[in-house]
Design a protein around this motif. Structure first.
Motif, PDB file in Angstrom:
ATOM      1  N   ASN A  77       0.747  -1.245   0.044  1.00  0.00           N
ATOM      2  CA  ASN A  77      -0.066   0.117   0.002  1.00  0.00           C
ATOM      3  C   ASN A  77       0.910   1.233  -0.051  1.00  0.00           C
ATOM      4  O   ASN A  77       0.648   2.242  -0.801  1.00  0.00           O
ATOM      5  CB  ASN A  77      -0.871   0.021   1.339  1.00  0.00           C
ATOM      6  N   ILE A  80       2.346   2.621  -3.417  1.00  0.00           N
ATOM      7  CA  ILE A  80       1.555   3.336  -4.236  1.00  0.00           C
ATOM      8  C   ILE A  80       1.968   4.811  -4.383  1.00  0.00           C
ATOM      9  O   ILE A  80       1.842   5.612  -5.264  1.00  0.00           O
ATOM     10  CB  ILE A  80       0.051   3.231  -3.857  1.00  0.00           C
ATOM     11  N   PHE A  99      -6.402   7.799  -2.818  1.00  0.00           N
ATOM     12  CA  PHE A  99      -5.584   7.145  -1.811  1.00  0.00           C
ATOM     13  C   PHE A  99      -5.962   6.876  -0.505  1.00  0.00           C
ATOM     14  O   PHE A  99      -5.983   5.950  -0.006  1.00  0.00           O
ATOM     15  CB  PHE A  99      -4.240   7.933  -2.035  1.00  0.00           C
ATOM     16  N   TYR A 102      -9.611   4.577  -0.513  1.00  0.00           N
ATOM     17  CA  TYR A 102      -9.260   3.192  -0.988  1.00  0.00           C
ATOM     18  C   TYR A 102      -8.332   2.559   0.368  1.00  0.00           C
ATOM     19  O   TYR A 102      -8.685   1.434   0.526  1.00  0.00           O
ATOM     20  CB  TYR A 102      -8.211   2.953  -2.181  1.00  0.00           C
ATOM     21  N   PHE A 339      -3.966   2.545  -8.034  1.00  0.00           N
ATOM     22  CA  PHE A 339      -4.805   2.223  -6.812  1.00  0.00           C
ATOM     23  C   PHE A 339      -5.436   0.771  -6.857  1.00  0.00           C
ATOM     24  O   PHE A 339      -5.598   0.461  -7.818  1.00  0.00           O
ATOM     25  CB  PHE A 339      -6.129   3.317  -6.787  1.00  0.00           C
TER      26      PHE A 339
END
Length: 538
Positions: A77, A80, A99, A102, A339
């Motif tokens: 994560n 990203i 961001f 999610y 994402f």
């Protein structure tokens, strides 16, 4: 089991794993009429946020336990942000909103609390790190035992899985990474200043420099989170300037050709409280892997909250909260391709900036906090500018010599100096070319009345403001425009009676090393150019 909708208007009953061996990722949720979870994001310091804080801690701990190749793994994560985040341009706000959204969805799943809402940290009223973020066995603390001990142990566990992740990218994603400077996995992993290794805090003990014993924001960060600075950053009435060096204030940072390597400047909210809180927290927070620190999401929750306030203020005034019509196509079509949704799949619908502007699609709102008064009774901005464009000259500056620029004050601007600071803020728009390497540097701006040369020591009484980059090591040769609130400094001069209509302000700019340990031997000379200064009352 009923799954949480993927922040869309449809519900899905079939779970798909992105990788072999992935697990079912669904959990129950409350739904709004639009089909999204109707959550209220609360101040992390509030008593009624405790359940969310507990769920946050539990969710982070579970994401840290996931296999390195799991699409919801904590570091996957965080990558990203390293792969795709924009800073210093007009996509700053709109990229961070999805961001966080999610991510919030992932925490609902892994905390097993479908009613979780991501708390925010209102650093304007609580000017210290929340106590809930510390503890040797607390997953919200990046120095805790939940995190890898050092780079070597992290690399041993994650390099192969991250290589496989990179090799799963499609052509469009690889094209985006080429623009960013990541021309292959080795470059991304440890090949340059934007790599995983260059942004990784090691050993674990330096993952965050603020501690439970010393949690307070200090130095420039404390100055720039003050409510009046934030309120000044919310006063502009346009989303983005027509041009990066336009002598007027905008809410957002300037336009740029793309969101990867298009740094053109920083408006007040991004350049002052956002950057300074990142940098002052220390550890991994000043880097592009700041998303490893759970504090990141509380900090950016507050940034998103301020964007929502500005948008609602604009609506109440009958003004647009969007880019100008001529600019909208370029803004809206910018692709965001990295994402990951609640099923662990790459998001393949709604993948451009224009898809993420409306907070309503996500189904969340915020409790009242700093800035809300602007929605209750929105003031109109004065927008009285003193333009230095006719007197622009290029001045070299360094760590030892200041660049100098003069700004003539027209009568309309001078008349605003006697207004209460709660009604009028004064902003300097300073355009300069930074040194090639900006890591560990602060750029200080000094101001004196006509006929005086500003003293340029870091503790000088002539200091009007400062700026630090966030997350970047290497700069570029393009001019960069930063907006600095100089209200308090101007009021000090006005009180002495030295400012008169038609007179001139003398600005000076110099670089200072705030963290010499970050200045590598290869960093080169600390030298840049001051191009212009414009001042504005809003």
């Amino acid at each position: 089991m009923t799954d949480i909708p993927h922040l869309k208007t449809t519900r899905r009953s079939v779970l798909r794993g992105a990788l072999a061996g992935s697990v079912a990722l669904a959990a129950p949720a409350l739904l709004s009429a639009q089909g999204t979870y109707a959550g209220i994001r609360k101040n992390v310091m509030a008593k009624d946020a405790q359940e969310d804080v507990d769920s946050y801690r539990a969710g982070v701990a579970e994401m840290l336990k996931l296999d390195p190749d799991h699409p919801h793994n904590w570091y996957r994560n965080a990558f990203i942000h390293l792969l795709d985040c924009p800073h210093g341009n007009w996509w700053f706000f709109v990229w961070h909103r999805p961001f966080l959204a999610y991510f919030e969805h992932k925490i609902r799943i892994h905390s097993k609390n479908p009613e979780f809402s991501l708390p925010y940290w209102d650093w304007s009223t609580e000017q210290r790190l929340p106590a809930a973020m510390f503890g040797s066995d607390n997953a919200l603390d990046p120095t805790s035992s939940h995190f890898p001990a050092d780079w070597a142990s992290f690399a041993a566990d994650y390099e192969d899985a991250t290589r496989a992740y990179w090799e799963s990218f499609d052509d469009a994603q690889l094209a985006q990474e080429t623009i960013r400077g990541n021309t292959g996995f080795d470059m991304f992993w440890n090949g340059w200043g934007g790599s995983v290794q260059a942004n990784f805090a090691t050993p674990r003990s330096i993952g965050r420099t603020k501690t439970a014993q010393n949690p307070d924001l200090t130095d420039r960060a404390l100055e720039f989170v003050q409510p009046e600075i934030v309120l000044g950053g919310l006063k502009p009435e346009i989303f983005v300037k027509p041009a990066p060096n336009d002598p007027s204030s905008a809410f957002n940072s300037p336009k740029a050709p793309n969101h990867h390597r298009g740094m053109r400047g920083s408006a007040v909210i991004e350049g002052q409280p956002h950057n300074q809180v990142h940098n002052n927290t220390g550890g991994i927070m000043p880097t592009l892997l700041s998303s490893i620190d759970p504090l990141f999401y509380l900090h950016h929750g507050n940034i998103d909250r301020l964007w929502d306030i500005w948008t609602r203020k604009q609506t109440k005034l009958g003004l647009s909260a969007l880019p100008l019509p001529a600019d909208a196509p370029a803004f809206n079509r910018e692709p965001f391709l990295f994402f990951i949704d609640g099923d662990g799949n790459k998001v393949t619908q709604d993948t451009t900036a224009g898809d993420y502007m409306d907070i309503g699609r996500w189904g969340y709102s915020y409790t009242r906090a700093t800035g809300e008064e602007l929605v209750d009774a929105p003031p109109r901005a004065l927008m009285v500018a003193t333009n230095n464009a006719s007197n622009v000259r290029t001045e070299a500056f360094s760590a030892f010599n200041a660049g100098i620029a003069g700004v003539a004050l027209n009568e309309a601007f001078t008349n605003t100096l006697t207004a209460p600071m709660s009604q009028v803020r004064h902003i300097a728009h300073i355009t300069f070319v930074p040194p090639e390497n900006v890591q560990g540097l602060r750029f200080n701006f000094f101001m004196a009345p006509q006929g005086d040369t500003p003293q340029t020591a870091p503790d000088s009484p002539d200091l009007a403001g400062s700026f630090e980059f966030f997350g970047v090591v290497h700069s570029h040769s393009d001019p960069f425009t930063v907006s600095i609130d100089i209200t308090e400094a101007l009021n000090r001069l006005e009180a002495t009676g030295t400012l008169v209509p038609g007179g001139e302000l003398t600005f000076a700019m110099a670089a200072a090393e705030v963290d010499p340990s970050k200045r590598l031997d290869s960093a080169g000379a600390i030298a840049g150019q001051l191009i212009s200064v414009d001042v504005e009352a809003i």
